[in-house]
Write a protein that holds these residues in place. Structure first.
Motif, PDB file in Angstrom:
ATOM      1  N   SER A  90       0.827  -1.201   0.000  1.00 27.90           N
ATOM      2  CA  SER A  90       0.000   0.000   0.000  1.00 27.90           C
ATOM      3  C   SER A  90       0.867   1.258   0.000  1.00 27.90           C
ATOM      4  O   SER A  90       2.038   1.244   0.410  1.00 27.90           O
ATOM      5  CB  SER A  90      -0.919  -0.002   1.223  1.00 27.90           C
ATOM      6  N   GLU A  91       0.264   2.353  -0.440  1.00 24.97           N
ATOM      7  CA  GLU A  91       0.979   3.617  -0.501  1.00 24.97           C
ATOM      8  C   GLU A  91       1.364   4.107   0.884  1.00 24.97           C
ATOM      9  O   GLU A  91       2.461   4.652   1.089  1.00 24.97           O
ATOM     10  CB  GLU A  91       0.119   4.665  -1.211  1.00 24.97           C
ATOM     11  N   ALA A  92       0.471   3.913   1.870  1.00 26.52           N
ATOM     12  CA  ALA A  92       0.755   4.385   3.221  1.00 26.52           C
ATOM     13  C   ALA A  92       1.992   3.708   3.796  1.00 26.52           C
ATOM     14  O   ALA A  92       2.859   4.360   4.404  1.00 26.52           O
ATOM     15  CB  ALA A  92      -0.453   4.136   4.124  1.00 26.52           C
ATOM     16  N   VAL A  93       2.122   2.394   3.605  1.00 26.68           N
ATOM     17  CA  VAL A  93       3.281   1.674   4.143  1.00 26.68           C
ATOM     18  C   VAL A  93       4.550   2.062   3.396  1.00 26.68           C
ATOM     19  O   VAL A  93       5.608   2.294   4.004  1.00 26.68           O
ATOM     20  CB  VAL A  93       3.029   0.153   4.070  1.00 26.68           C
ATOM     21  N   GLU A  94       4.472   2.140   2.066  1.00 32.32           N
ATOM     22  CA  GLU A  94       5.659   2.476   1.289  1.00 32.32           C
ATOM     23  C   GLU A  94       6.158   3.889   1.605  1.00 32.32           C
ATOM     24  O   GLU A  94       7.364   4.106   1.773  1.00 32.32           O
ATOM     25  CB  GLU A  94       5.350   2.341  -0.206  1.00 32.32           C
ATOM     26  N   LEU A  95       5.245   4.859   1.691  1.00 31.91           N
ATOM     27  CA  LEU A  95       5.655   6.225   2.022  1.00 31.91           C
ATOM     28  C   LEU A  95       6.203   6.324   3.442  1.00 31.91           C
ATOM     29  O   LEU A  95       7.176   7.033   3.704  1.00 31.91           O
ATOM     30  CB  LEU A  95       4.476   7.181   1.838  1.00 31.91           C
ATOM     31  N   GLY A  96       5.560   5.604   4.384  1.00 28.39           N
ATOM     32  CA  GLY A  96       6.042   5.626   5.764  1.00 28.39           C
ATOM     33  C   GLY A  96       7.440   5.054   5.895  1.00 28.39           C
ATOM     34  O   GLY A  96       8.298   5.623   6.580  1.00 28.39           O
ATOM     35  N   CYS A  97       7.699   3.928   5.225  1.00 27.05           N
ATOM     36  CA  CYS A  97       9.028   3.325   5.279  1.00 27.05           C
ATOM     37  C   CYS A  97      10.066   4.232   4.630  1.00 27.05           C
ATOM     38  O   CYS A  97      11.187   4.386   5.142  1.00 27.05           O
ATOM     39  CB  CYS A  97       9.010   1.962   4.592  1.00 27.05           C
ATOM     40  N   ARG A  98       9.698   4.848   3.524  1.00 29.91           N
ATOM     41  CA  ARG A  98      10.637   5.731   2.839  1.00 29.91           C
ATOM     42  C   ARG A  98      10.941   6.969   3.694  1.00 29.91           C
ATOM     43  O   ARG A  98      12.086   7.430   3.762  1.00 29.91           O
ATOM     44  CB  ARG A  98      10.058   6.145   1.488  1.00 29.91           C
ATOM     45  N   SER A  99       9.919   7.494   4.367  1.00 28.44           N
ATOM     46  CA  SER A  99      10.128   8.701   5.174  1.00 28.44           C
ATOM     47  C   SER A  99      11.049   8.445   6.352  1.00 28.44           C
ATOM     48  O   SER A  99      11.778   9.347   6.775  1.00 28.44           O
ATOM     49  CB  SER A  99       8.779   9.224   5.685  1.00 28.44           C
ATOM     50  N   TRP A 100      11.035   7.245   6.879  1.00 23.89           N
ATOM     51  CA  TRP A 100      11.827   6.946   8.069  1.00 23.89           C
ATOM     52  C   TRP A 100      13.041   6.075   7.763  1.00 23.89           C
ATOM     53  O   TRP A 100      13.607   5.442   8.655  1.00 23.89           O
ATOM     54  CB  TRP A 100      10.952   6.286   9.130  1.00 23.89           C
ATOM     55  N   GLY A 101      13.448   6.029   6.501  1.00 21.30           N
ATOM     56  CA  GLY A 101      14.706   5.380   6.129  1.00 21.30           C
ATOM     57  C   GLY A 101      14.703   3.876   6.235  1.00 21.30           C
ATOM     58  O   GLY A 101      15.751   3.273   6.510  1.00 21.30           O
TER      59      GLY A 101
END
Length: 582
Positions: A285-296
């Motif tokens: 999902s977009e929420a998980v992918e963006l969250g992981c990317r934001s926090w390295g």
């Protein structure tokens, strides 16, 4: 023939040639040896003028064969006196060849291939009936059941599974287990996440009525095999489950442990370098992918059709589920394990109690037990990997999260919504705040990023494009109560069922409030019913006690002879108790 036993042959009897009608026993040392051993016994019997049953039985014991075989050898050898007739018969050249009509063989092959090995998965009995039906239509001899079963038994098991259940299932069941993830060298290098349905039915907090089996999402550290965090929910796995499990894994557990009443210390926590999951849509999902990317954090997916790549977390989940099998409301791992017991009748644990129970098992049992993979407890392995030991230096204490609220928001479900004069609409609710005013006159119809916590939909989080900060935006009516997305959806279903298509958010919140009132009234009714029942029981007990006292007023029996004694404690507000003498 050096391997033959020494056999004394009487003078005057010459050994006859071993070649008789093409049966060359000289070519088989074993057959020649057996024939040579049989010859003196059969010669002795043939020399007798009359053979009794006792003599035949003795000969059978000497030859280690049946009495019928002795009679057969006497008949065959007595007529020819050839050594070849005493040797065991060679296997028939027809052995192994089918005696079934070729047309029937074709019918069996076609039915087995197109019918028995199909996705319908018929039984062997059904396949036999189909074969015999087709043979009967053509006027052919019906094949025997044993014949058909032999043909099916000759099919390799892997071919049966591949044809009936697919190549993936055949590969999982019979394929070689090849490939694995690289070994990790320190904690938080790679974690695995997966979901499962809990083998236990929970109850609601108000009425203690059975609900359903919840879902649990678990994150485990590959290096230490320690559980970093979990998330328990009644909703099916989604990106929200993954995000909240990650948030629980990354943050320290002290505040959460104090809130739920967890006594054992939960040590592992921290932001992982890599997250390893299956290929489910909830992980993509977009929420998980963006969250992981934001926090390295890097998220990788295991190869399709190779479930053993996720075996680490699945084994931990299995261990946790086995710990619940003795609890009230446990459903067991299968129907056979459950038996005829109805788990809903014995269910007694709420979601909060189950959360504490799982946390206590993980922190107090699993983390403190030696793991077979590395021979240490997960806690000891974690501390050695973080602080180091005599062999190597540790990774160091995980970097603290300075903004836990932003961490949570970055993993919440994400939507893109436009802003109009009524604010932002999501799920039938309008949200408005002064932070939205600069964007009300936007003529380009820009879509803004908003997020919502499913546990409380009374507000959303608006990402301001100017400073990249999330601001809370409450519903337009600030008097709205805090309700969950699950309650909101139930309210919408209730309004649809009542025929109200043009409902507004006021009706939504009213419906949710009405449902809460129904539960509250039900709880009060249950309490009142319990009070009435207890009052009636006390009245009945008082009458029985009075009647007993009047009947035994003049009795001089000791007190212990009475089956019970009534006790009234003034300090307990007049409640009556009965002491039983056993």
């Amino acid at each position: 023939m050096t391997d033959l036993p020494k056999q004394v042959i009487p003078l005057g009897q010459a050994m006859i040639s071993g070649t008789v009608d093409g049966d060359d026993i000289m070519a088989s040392p074993e057959r020649l040896r057996i024939a040579t051993l049989r010859k003196p016994v059969l010669d002795r019997l043939l020399a007798l003028p009359k053979r009794t049953n006792r003599e035949i039985r003795i000969a059978a014991e000497e030859l280690n064969c049946s009495i019928r075989t002795v009679f057969t050898l006497l008949k065959r050898y007595g007529a020819s006196r050839r050594l070849a007739d005493l040797a065991p018969r060679r296997r028939s050249s027809l052995l192994g060849r089918s005696m079934v009509d070729a047309r029937v063989e074709a019918i069996m092959a076609e039915v087995i291939a197109s019918y028995h090995l199909s996705r319908m998965r018929p039984t062997i009995t059904q396949t036999i009936l189909e074969i015999r039906r087709r043979a009967q239509q053509l006027g052919l001899a019906l094949p025997d059941q044993k014949t058909v079963r032999k043909r099916i038994a000759a099919i390799p098991a892997v071919q049966i599974v591949r044809s009936r259940e697919g190549a993936k299932r055949a590969r999982e069941q019979f394929g070689l287990v090849s490939g694995s993830t690289p070994e990790t060298e320190f904690p938080l290098q790679r974690i695995q996440i997966d979901h499962t349905r809990v083998d236990l039915i929970v109850v609601d907090e108000a009425l203690r009525q059975p609900l359903e089996r919840p879902w649990v999402t678990v994150a485990i550290d590959e290096y230490s095999r320690a559980v970093l965090g979990f998330y328990l929910s009644l909703e099916a796995p989604s990106s929200t489950s993954v995000g909240l499990c990650l948030v629980h894994s990354i943050l320290p557990k002290d505040g959460w442990a104090a809130r739920i009443g967890l006594v054992p210390k939960w040590l592992p926590y921290g932001r992982p370098d890599e997250i390893y999951t299956d290929n489910g849509s909830d992980f993509r999902s977009e929420a998980v992918e963006l969250g992981c990317r934001s926090w390295g954090m890097v998220i990788n997916f295991r190869p399709g059709g190779m479930p053993h790549f996720g075996g680490i977390v699945e084994r931990v989940i299995g261990t946790a589920m086995r710990s619940l099998r003795t609890l009230p409301g446990a459903t067991g791992g299968s129907i056979a394990e459950r038996g005829d017991v109805d788990p809903a009748k014995g269910a007694s644990l709420t979601m909060q109690e189950l959360e504490l129970l799982l946390a206590t098992f993980i922190a107090g049992h699993y983390h403190c037990k030696i793991h077979s993979h590395h021979g240490m407890t997960p806690n000891a392995r974690w501390q050695a990997g973080i602080f180091g030991d005599q062999q190597r230096a540790g990774r160091g204490i995980p970097t603290p999260i300075n903004d836990p609220a932003r961490l949570l928001i970055d993993f919440l479900p994400i939507e893109r919504r436009s802003v109009n004069r009524r604010g932002i609409r999501w799920g039938g609710i309008h949200y408005m705040d002064d932070i939205l005013r600069p964007y009300l006159d936007d003529q380009s119809q820009t879509k803004f990023v908003v997020r919502r916590d499913p546990r409380d939909v009374s507000r959303i989080w608006f990402l301001c494009p100017d400073d990249n900060i999330y601001y809370p935006v409450r519903s337009r009516d600030i008097s709205r109560p805090s309700i969950s997305a699950w309650e909101l959806e139930n309210a919408r279903k209730h309004l649809r069922a009542s025929g109200q298509r043009g409902y507004d958010e006021t009706a939504l919140f009213q419906a949710a409030e009405l449902q809460r009132e129904i539960v509250a009234k039900s709880l009060e009714a249950r309490k009142a019913s319990r009070k009435n029942r207890l009052a009636k029981e006390r009245q009945i007990g008082a009458r029985i006690s009075q009647k007993y006292s009047e009947t035994h007023l003049d009795s001089h029996e000791p007190a212990s002879a009475s089956p019970w004694r009534r006790i009234i404690d003034d300090d307990l507000k007049g409640d009556e108790f009965y002491e039983v003498d056993e």
